[in-house]
Design an enzyme around this catalytic site. Structure first.
Site, PDB file in Angstrom:
ATOM      1  N   SER A  77       0.721  -1.360   0.343  1.00 45.18           N
ATOM      2  CA  SER A  77      -0.028  -0.008   0.316  1.00 45.18           C
ATOM      3  C   SER A  77       0.920   1.308   0.037  1.00 45.18           C
ATOM      4  O   SER A  77       1.937   1.205   0.629  1.00 45.18           O
ATOM      5  CB  SER A  77      -1.026  -0.151   1.794  1.00 45.18           C
ATOM      6  OG  SER A  77      -1.664   1.122   1.348  1.00 45.18           O
TER       7      SER A  77
ATOM      8  N   TYR B 181      -2.782  -0.876   9.087  1.00 44.51           N
ATOM      9  CA  TYR B 181      -2.808  -1.393   8.146  1.00 44.51           C
ATOM     10  C   TYR B 181      -1.272  -0.951   7.773  1.00 44.51           C
ATOM     11  O   TYR B 181      -0.549  -1.319   7.012  1.00 44.51           O
ATOM     12  CB  TYR B 181      -4.887  -0.178   7.418  1.00 44.51           C
ATOM     13  CG  TYR B 181      -4.228  -0.202   6.130  1.00 44.51           C
ATOM     14  CD1 TYR B 181      -3.918  -1.863   5.307  1.00 44.51           C
ATOM     15  CD2 TYR B 181      -3.593   0.073   5.153  1.00 44.51           C
ATOM     16  CE1 TYR B 181      -4.326  -2.600   4.332  1.00 44.51           C
ATOM     17  CE2 TYR B 181      -3.798  -0.166   3.818  1.00 44.51           C
ATOM     18  CZ  TYR B 181      -4.045  -1.365   2.917  1.00 44.51           C
ATOM     19  OH  TYR B 181      -4.221  -1.692   2.182  1.00 44.51           O
TER      20      TYR B 181
ATOM     21  N   LYS C 278       1.396  -3.743   6.117  1.00 42.23           N
ATOM     22  CA  LYS C 278       1.960  -3.345   4.874  1.00 42.23           C
ATOM     23  C   LYS C 278       3.286  -2.842   4.871  1.00 42.23           C
ATOM     24  O   LYS C 278       3.802  -3.263   3.692  1.00 42.23           O
ATOM     25  CB  LYS C 278       0.915  -2.138   3.907  1.00 42.23           C
ATOM     26  CG  LYS C 278      -0.820  -2.522   4.002  1.00 42.23           C
ATOM     27  CD  LYS C 278      -0.680  -3.746   3.511  1.00 42.23           C
ATOM     28  CE  LYS C 278      -2.143  -4.090   2.614  1.00 42.23           C
ATOM     29  NZ  LYS C 278      -1.979  -5.605   1.918  1.00 42.23           N
TER      30      LYS C 278
END
Length: 258
Positions: free
Chosen positions: A150, A163, A167
């Site tokens: 990401s 998150y 990532k």
């Protein structure tokens, strides 16, 4: 390195809809056979399976956050009876992305959400990579692993910190594996998408929020799942071996790294 351009055996995690479906369709269109993994959305995963061009595709459900569940998924995907008969390509796409801004999240929820993100986004990726790579090594024909990372790993995710952090770890994992697996003809790479449109986030592309999202890129639009899938398909191809270790930015120049 004997990896073929088509007819490969491909496991895609989290392939029930969105990017996972686009990935499955891209590999099937390329002439590959796909194991469509799902966690809980069996009906959506079956719709993905039915949409695939060609024959020999399989459906594999299982909880990747559990190491035993990940092992079961890899075994059934690669089995000669009911599976693909081996694995040549792994695409680690399964992930969770649940909001937990620190100032508005209780400690109990914070800890639980971090555990969930680490279990699915990082540990499941690591475990599936081990399981797939060991099969590729034993098969002796090389292989490919592509991780879906990401943009948030680089620019930060204030409302989704776990998150972004997981990532970033996925990117680092991919680079470590790229070095360790190269002697076996296995190339490992990651992509780092920015915002791209899927049915899950379609509601965010209307009104002021949608305008702000499109304005992130000088192209004035959001990305598409098909654009991400096309890049993954190339990274998984025989000609992309020299891209092993890369983290490919796919964000429409919305975030530039130095």
């Amino acid at each position: 390195m004997n990896l073929q351009a088509t007819g490969r055996r491909v496991l895609i995690s989290g392939a029930s809809r969105g990017l996972g479906r686009a990935l499955a369709q891209a590999f099937a269109e390329n002439g590959d056979r796909v194991a469509v993994h799902y966690g809980s959305r069996e009906d959506d995963a079956r719709a993905t399976l039915c949409s695939l061009k060609g024959e020999g595709h399989v459906l594999v459900g299982g909880d990747l956050s559990d190491p035993a569940g990940a092992a079961d998924v890899a075994e059934r995907a690669a089995s000669a009876a009911g599976g693909l008969g081996g694995l040549d390509v792994l695409v680690n796409n399964a992930a969770v992305n649940l909001p937990h801004p620190l100032a508005d999240t209780s400690y109990e929820d914070w800890a639980a959400l971090w555990q969930r993100h680490v279990s699915v986004n990082l540990l499941a990726t690591a475990n599936l990579s081990h399981l797939a790579a060991r099969r590729m090594i034993d098969q002796g024909a090389g292989g490919r692993i592509v991780n879906i990372g990401s943009r948030g790993a680089f620019r930060g995710e204030p409302d989704h910190p776990a998150y972004g952090a997981t990532k970033a770890a996925v990117h680092a994992l991919g680079q470590s594996l790229a070095v360790s697996l190269a002697p076996y003809g296995i190339a490992v790479a990651s992509v780092a998408p920015g915002f791209f449109a899927t049915e899950r986030v379609a509601h965010r592309l209307s009104g002021d929020e949608g305008a702000a999202i499109r304005a992130q890129s000088p192209f004035g639009r959001a990305g598409t799942a098909d654009e991400i899938a096309a890049a993954v398909l190339w990274l998984a191809s025989p000609v992309a071996e020299w891209a092993s270790g890369t983290v490919l930015d796919l964000n429409g120049a919305s975030h530039l790294r130095t």
